[in-house]
Design an enzyme around this catalytic site. Sequence first.
Site, PDB file in Angstrom:
ATOM      1  N   HIS A   1      40.758   7.473 -12.574  1.00  0.00           N
ATOM      2  CA  HIS A   1      40.692   7.271 -11.052  1.00  0.00           C
ATOM      3  C   HIS A   1      42.079   6.509 -10.514  1.00  0.00           C
ATOM      4  O   HIS A   1      42.558   6.653  -9.466  1.00  0.00           O
ATOM      5  CB  HIS A   1      39.543   6.312 -10.602  1.00  0.00           C
ATOM      6  CG  HIS A   1      38.226   7.196 -10.359  1.00  0.00           C
ATOM      7  ND1 HIS A   1      37.771   7.577 -11.661  1.00  0.00           N
ATOM      8  CD2 HIS A   1      37.574   7.665  -9.362  1.00  0.00           C
ATOM      9  CE1 HIS A   1      36.565   8.244 -10.972  1.00  0.00           C
ATOM     10  NE2 HIS A   1      36.485   8.165  -9.715  1.00  0.00           N
TER      11      HIS A   1
ATOM     12  N   TYR B   1      41.797   5.876  -5.514  1.00  0.00           N
ATOM     13  CA  TYR B   1      42.410   7.142  -4.857  1.00  0.00           C
ATOM     14  C   TYR B   1      43.617   6.934  -4.096  1.00  0.00           C
ATOM     15  O   TYR B   1      43.673   7.257  -2.709  1.00  0.00           O
ATOM     16  CB  TYR B   1      41.285   7.761  -4.170  1.00  0.00           C
ATOM     17  CG  TYR B   1      39.895   8.198  -4.875  1.00  0.00           C
ATOM     18  CD1 TYR B   1      40.296   9.339  -6.076  1.00  0.00           C
ATOM     19  CD2 TYR B   1      38.811   8.011  -4.759  1.00  0.00           C
ATOM     20  CE1 TYR B   1      39.210   9.705  -6.610  1.00  0.00           C
ATOM     21  CE2 TYR B   1      37.522   8.468  -5.411  1.00  0.00           C
ATOM     22  CZ  TYR B   1      38.058   9.355  -6.344  1.00  0.00           C
ATOM     23  OH  TYR B   1      36.856   9.791  -7.053  1.00  0.00           O
TER      24      TYR B   1
ATOM     25  N   ARG C   1      40.269   4.270  -0.986  1.00  0.00           N
ATOM     26  CA  ARG C   1      38.996   3.821  -0.596  1.00  0.00           C
ATOM     27  C   ARG C   1      38.690   2.431  -1.145  1.00  0.00           C
ATOM     28  O   ARG C   1      39.188   1.989  -2.385  1.00  0.00           O
ATOM     29  CB  ARG C   1      38.062   4.761  -1.647  1.00  0.00           C
ATOM     30  CG  ARG C   1      36.309   4.482  -1.101  1.00  0.00           C
ATOM     31  CD  ARG C   1      35.595   5.422  -1.970  1.00  0.00           C
ATOM     32  NE  ARG C   1      35.500   5.132  -3.326  1.00  0.00           N
ATOM     33  CZ  ARG C   1      35.170   6.274  -4.335  1.00  0.00           C
ATOM     34  NH1 ARG C   1      34.538   7.193  -4.043  1.00  0.00           N
ATOM     35  NH2 ARG C   1      35.302   5.803  -5.558  1.00  0.00           N
TER      36      ARG C   1
ATOM     37  N   TYR D   1      35.371  11.536   1.139  1.00  0.00           N
ATOM     38  CA  TYR D   1      36.544  11.857   0.406  1.00  0.00           C
ATOM     39  C   TYR D   1      37.693  12.464   1.324  1.00  0.00           C
ATOM     40  O   TYR D   1      37.522  13.722   1.268  1.00  0.00           O
ATOM     41  CB  TYR D   1      36.136  12.809  -0.567  1.00  0.00           C
ATOM     42  CG  TYR D   1      35.238  12.184  -1.960  1.00  0.00           C
ATOM     43  CD1 TYR D   1      35.883  11.659  -2.837  1.00  0.00           C
ATOM     44  CD2 TYR D   1      33.974  12.170  -1.757  1.00  0.00           C
ATOM     45  CE1 TYR D   1      35.465  11.077  -3.961  1.00  0.00           C
ATOM     46  CE2 TYR D   1      33.383  11.768  -3.015  1.00  0.00           C
ATOM     47  CZ  TYR D   1      34.035  10.892  -4.086  1.00  0.00           C
ATOM     48  OH  TYR D   1      33.004  10.535  -4.961  1.00  0.00           O
TER      49      TYR D   1
ATOM     50  N   HIS E   1      30.212  12.842   1.240  1.00  0.00           N
ATOM     51  CA  HIS E   1      29.278  12.490  -0.049  1.00  0.00           C
ATOM     52  C   HIS E   1      28.053  11.781   0.340  1.00  0.00           C
ATOM     53  O   HIS E   1      28.055  10.955   0.890  1.00  0.00           O
ATOM     54  CB  HIS E   1      30.277  11.662  -0.891  1.00  0.00           C
ATOM     55  CG  HIS E   1      29.488  11.260  -2.075  1.00  0.00           C
ATOM     56  ND1 HIS E   1      28.574  12.044  -2.949  1.00  0.00           N
ATOM     57  CD2 HIS E   1      29.249  10.144  -2.959  1.00  0.00           C
ATOM     58  CE1 HIS E   1      27.905  11.271  -4.035  1.00  0.00           C
ATOM     59  NE2 HIS E   1      28.490  10.207  -3.804  1.00  0.00           N
TER      60      HIS E   1
HETATM   61 ZN    ZN Z   1      27.943   8.514  -4.728  1.00  0.00          ZN
END
Ligand code: ZN
EC number: 4.2.2.-
Length: 472
Positions: free
Chosen positions: A110, A175, A191, A233, A251
């Site tokens: 990540h 991210y 995020r 996202y 999500h």
């Molecule tokens: Zn999740």
Amino acid sequence: MIIKQYLLKISLCVLLLGCDSAKKEISKNENSKTEVDYFADNGFGNAVALVQHPSGVYHNGITYVAYQGPLEDPYVASYNHETKEWKGPFKAGISEMGKDPSRKKKIDNHGKPALLIDNAGYVHIAFGGHGGMRHHGENTLGNYSYGKNLHAVSKKPYDISEWETRDNVSLFGTYSQFIKMDNGDIYLFYRHGAHRSDWVYQKSMDNGVTFSEPVSFLKHKRRTNIEAEDSWYPWVSRGNADDIIVAFDYHICRDNVNAQDARGHIPERHNVYYMVFDTKNGQWKNVKNERLQMPLTKEMADEKTLVRSIPNDWTFQGITDVDPDGNPHVAVLVGPDINARRSGPKRLQHFRWDGQQWLKSNTANLPRGDGDLEVTSATEVSIYLENKTSNDVGEISRWDSFNGGESFQKSKVFLQRENSGFVISSLIDNPHPDARIIVAEKEEGTDFRKMYLLGDNGPIKRSKKEAQVLND
Ligand code: ZN
């Protein structure tokens, strides 16, 4: 005669011990015999991806690239298009991730770097985060996972050989996505924690010396009708003039013990959305220029910003670009639920706003795989795509449409390899035609990746000796 001079230089070098120019000449002679089409062999895991971006910036004759290397640390290299000289890769910071062999998930992936060059010429990267951990303190905007988001800056302008890490962005980030506006303002989007966190930006008006406090723009929220939380996202990019444009998917972050889906928490994502941030007045709006209340909730996203409802199939990785009139194109990967029989790599769907409505393109002939897009006009769009053919050949290609997405034709193959596959970066910012995208080659039996810089003439080559960093 030449050989004589060469031998003389070697013997002189031996005599003087450390004669740099002679050494260089010797290695130059060796190098010319053995060029390879990758620039480094120390990419690690998913060394680049679309989401952490840009991974590369072209500026004043030089392309600068960043990727995840050994121990998940960030590495930066550069290529001078005029002198054809490579520099680096240099380790640009130390990630808190990738150092603990007892972790179940061996490579976190990540925290790979996003790269930016400020108006004073300093090169910046943001890296190392996957939401932070409890021992780092309280995350008021979300939950925790791993790593520590960090910001590193080159010690000198346009010089990637030495770096310093600055403690001036939130360590809960993951991210990372960097944007510089024409006036030099820098925005770092990320995020603010693990899945159940807001998406935020921090703004710097002094070339990344200081940043504002994080400002939320996508809200994570408990759902009341099912055992889950809203999660997002986004993929953030420059629009025209003062605009920042955002494509995003949803999500549904289910609880692990879950009445609706026995699988509990799964990487289930749906729908594709689009919105615009006017940085001149700090206001957010939808494609119809209607103002949005921030941070955006799921309810408002559905009402005001939906490009396409995709309720059954799963989505992945939205991307966006605008035409010169400001009409956006949006693409997103779409495929069946992870448990479905047809499941495999997803296929890109492409949509464009014609001023009145979102039109869905015909992408049926695109191979399944990840891609980024480049919009030239209302009707001209190119998709840069990674895919694997049925006979196990990994390929990076470009697909063009000249009719606003009614059809796409394959126009170029940048790279092909048997028995391998690729992960790709987003398109390089302001790219030189010879260096549009960075890719990492996945090979059986190793976590290390060969790194390629691809453009209209294929991969940019390098001497084997210089490219084999791991053997150093
Ligand atoms: Zn999740």
